[in-house]
Design a protein around this motif. Structure first.
Motif, PDB file in Angstrom:
ATOM      1  N   THR A 186      36.037  41.068  61.572  1.00 36.33           N
ATOM      2  CA  THR A 186      36.349  40.543  62.900  1.00 36.33           C
ATOM      3  C   THR A 186      35.943  39.069  63.015  1.00 36.33           C
ATOM      4  OG1 THR A 186      34.208  41.203  63.815  1.00 36.33           O
ATOM      5  CG2 THR A 186      35.985  42.841  63.885  1.00 36.33           C
ATOM      6  N   GLU A 187      36.258  38.458  64.150  1.00 38.00           N
ATOM      7  CA  GLU A 187      35.959  37.039  64.357  1.00 38.00           C
ATOM      8  C   GLU A 187      34.469  36.745  64.288  1.00 38.00           C
ATOM      9  OE1 GLU A 187      37.737  34.359  64.506  1.00 38.00           O
ATOM     10  OE2 GLU A 187      39.622  35.422  64.226  1.00 38.00           O
ATOM     11  N   ASP A 188      33.627  37.736  64.661  1.00 38.28           N
ATOM     12  CA  ASP A 188      32.181  37.506  64.587  1.00 38.28           C
ATOM     13  C   ASP A 188      31.597  37.995  63.264  1.00 38.28           C
ATOM     14  OD1 ASP A 188      32.294  40.243  64.893  1.00 38.28           O
ATOM     15  OD2 ASP A 188      30.852  40.330  66.545  1.00 38.28           O
ATOM     16  N   ASP A 189      32.458  38.167  62.257  1.00 34.80           N
ATOM     17  CA  ASP A 189      32.053  38.569  60.903  1.00 34.80           C
ATOM     18  C   ASP A 189      31.423  39.952  60.847  1.00 34.80           C
ATOM     19  OD1 ASP A 189      33.050  36.390  59.542  1.00 34.80           O
ATOM     20  OD2 ASP A 189      31.202  35.228  59.697  1.00 34.80           O
ATOM     21  N   ASP A 213      23.435  44.231  54.207  1.00 35.51           N
ATOM     22  CA  ASP A 213      22.456  43.163  53.963  1.00 35.51           C
ATOM     23  C   ASP A 213      23.018  41.774  54.273  1.00 35.51           C
ATOM     24  OD1 ASP A 213      20.584  45.032  53.072  1.00 35.51           O
ATOM     25  OD2 ASP A 213      21.287  44.899  50.996  1.00 35.51           O
ATOM     26  N   LEU A 214      24.311  41.708  54.559  1.00 32.62           N
ATOM     27  CA  LEU A 214      24.954  40.406  54.744  1.00 32.62           C
ATOM     28  C   LEU A 214      25.624  40.238  56.103  1.00 32.62           C
ATOM     29  CD1 LEU A 214      26.708  40.315  51.250  1.00 32.62           C
ATOM     30  CD2 LEU A 214      24.681  38.987  51.893  1.00 32.62           C
ATOM     31  N   TYR A 215      26.133  41.333  56.648  1.00 32.61           N
ATOM     32  CA  TYR A 215      26.923  41.267  57.871  1.00 32.61           C
ATOM     33  C   TYR A 215      26.592  42.443  58.789  1.00 32.61           C
ATOM     34  CZ  TYR A 215      29.732  38.446  54.642  1.00 32.61           C
ATOM     35  OH  TYR A 215      30.154  37.529  53.720  1.00 32.61           O
ATOM     36  N   LYS A 231      40.491  38.730  61.329  1.00 29.81           N
ATOM     37  CA  LYS A 231      40.180  37.509  60.589  1.00 29.81           C
ATOM     38  C   LYS A 231      40.430  37.700  59.103  1.00 29.81           C
ATOM     39  CE  LYS A 231      36.238  34.352  59.933  1.00 29.81           C
ATOM     40  NZ  LYS A 231      34.789  34.160  60.281  1.00 29.81           N
ATOM     41  N   GLU A 232      40.027  38.870  58.579  1.00 33.42           N
ATOM     42  CA  GLU A 232      40.250  39.225  57.182  1.00 33.42           C
ATOM     43  C   GLU A 232      40.524  40.723  57.097  1.00 33.42           C
ATOM     44  OE1 GLU A 232      37.122  37.926  54.482  1.00 33.42           O
ATOM     45  OE2 GLU A 232      36.437  36.458  55.981  1.00 33.42           O
ATOM     46  N   VAL A 233      41.269  41.112  56.090  1.00 30.78           N
ATOM     47  CA  VAL A 233      41.505  42.525  55.782  1.00 30.78           C
ATOM     48  C   VAL A 233      41.381  42.688  54.279  1.00 30.78           C
ATOM     49  CG1 VAL A 233      43.129  44.454  55.895  1.00 30.78           C
ATOM     50  CG2 VAL A 233      43.078  42.774  57.752  1.00 30.78           C
ATOM     51  N   PHE A 234      40.730  43.776  53.858  1.00 28.62           N
ATOM     52  CA  PHE A 234      40.652  44.046  52.421  1.00 28.62           C
ATOM     53  C   PHE A 234      40.621  45.536  52.166  1.00 28.62           C
ATOM     54  CE2 PHE A 234      36.165  43.546  53.674  1.00 28.62           C
ATOM     55  CZ  PHE A 234      35.543  44.637  53.066  1.00 28.62           C
ATOM     56  N   ILE A 235      40.934  45.894  50.936  1.00 28.99           N
ATOM     57  CA  ILE A 235      40.834  47.295  50.501  1.00 28.99           C
ATOM     58  C   ILE A 235      39.766  47.387  49.418  1.00 28.99           C
ATOM     59  CG2 ILE A 235      43.237  47.833  51.080  1.00 28.99           C
ATOM     60  CD1 ILE A 235      42.365  47.740  47.431  1.00 28.99           C
ATOM     61  N   ALA A 260      36.311  34.461  53.315  1.00 28.41           N
ATOM     62  CA  ALA A 260      34.975  34.242  52.763  1.00 28.41           C
ATOM     63  C   ALA A 260      34.187  35.544  52.643  1.00 28.41           C
ATOM     64  CB  ALA A 260      34.216  33.244  53.633  1.00 28.41           C
ATOM     65  N   ALA A 261      34.250  36.400  53.647  1.00 30.36           N
ATOM     66  CA  ALA A 261      33.503  37.657  53.600  1.00 30.36           C
ATOM     67  C   ALA A 261      34.061  38.572  52.518  1.00 30.36           C
ATOM     68  CB  ALA A 261      33.547  38.350  54.963  1.00 30.36           C
TER      69      ALA A 261
END
Length: 278
Positions: A186-189, A213-215, A231-235, A260-261
């Motif tokens: 999301t926009e707030d990572d 540990d990161l987000y 903001k980003e999408v991944f599988i 980036a995430a």
């Protein structure tokens, strides 16, 4: 290695000689379960997690596995040693057994196979994926069954649309890809993934643990509209690690480039697997 061996029920046999009776319920009615994991440098990745899910799937499908988890683990390690295929995929299958009436579960057949696993293309991450959304809900989604009917039936459509894979949704809510779990950033990572009506993948489990540990992390419903504007999408999956989704239904996702995430989580996941196998 001249020819790989496979394990069927109680014996190791050459792959070319491996066979099951045509009366098996997996062939008669498509009834069975499986699990799949990879080896890196002859070391199985997340084996305990995969075995745990395998036995859970078997129990939910009323398929008694004769071997204990410890015995099955020993078989797997012997298979790895016999075949000596350092980077491979290992599939454990359990069928409904030989049926006289074509409908009743009997004594399951256990099959374990191993095949070489090709590495991802060097540009796979930068290239990313194009997905095609499709309104479908898998039967018994929390169980890893051998039923991939819809995904295979839709392959001509996937190819026609020049997509890499499908993304299932139902009632406007995203669930999963046929062979991978889906995430959004999301926009707030905040890293978000659907939490119900899905198969909870083993790689998904570890991505969630590493991401904490990161987000910020959340398992919740994700709408198709929310995914389109994420903001980003991944599988993530056993064989693909993490890959960015850069297009959905012909439209760009995010800014059309790996985020980036997504890149950070892929780096962390690969380093984690590397630390377990080296």
């Amino acid at each position: 290695m001249d020819q790989p061996v496979v394990f069927i029920n109680d014996s190791f046999v050459p792959a070319a000689a491996a066979a099951l009776p045509v009366a098996d319920l997996a062939l008669q009615r498509g009834y069975g379960i499986f699990d799949f994991f990879k080896t890196v440098h002859n070391k199985p990745v997340f084996l305990d997690d995969h075995l745990r899910r395998f036995y859970q799937s078997a129990d939910q499908m009323r398929l008694p596995v004769r071997q204990s988890p410890a015995a099955l683990k020993a078989v797997i390690h012997e298979l790895i040693q016999r075949n000596n295929i350092p980077d491979a995929g290992i599939r454990i299958s359990c069928t409904g057994g030989i049926t006289g009436d074509g409908y009743s579960i009997t004594s399951p057949n256990l099959v374990i196979t191993q095949q070489p696993l090709s590495p991802l293309a060097a540009d796979a991450f930068e290239k990313g994926l194009t997905l095609l959304s499709y309104n479908h809900q898998r039967q018994l989604p929390e169980i890893k069954t051998i039923d991939y009917l819809m995904a295979i039936w839709l392959q001509p459509l996937v190819q026609q649309q020049q997509a890499d894979d499908l993304l299932y949704f139902r009632h406007g809510l995203v669930t999963e890809c046929p062979r991978a779990n889906i995430f959004i950033v999301t926009e707030d990572d905040t890293v978000v993934t659907p939490g119900r009506n899905i198969l909870k993948g083993i790689t998904r489990k570890h991505v969630l643990q590493l991401a904490q540990d990161l987000y910020k992390v959340a398992e919740r419903d994700v709408t198709l509209d929310e995914l389109r504007t994420a903001k980003e999408v991944f599988i993530c999956s056993t064989t693909k690690y993490i890959l960015p989704v850069l297009q959905l239904d012909g439209a760009p996702v995010g800014n059309g480039r790996p985020g980036a995430a997504t890149a950070k989580l892929n780096e962390v996941l690969r380093a984690y697997v590397h630390s377990l196998c080296h």
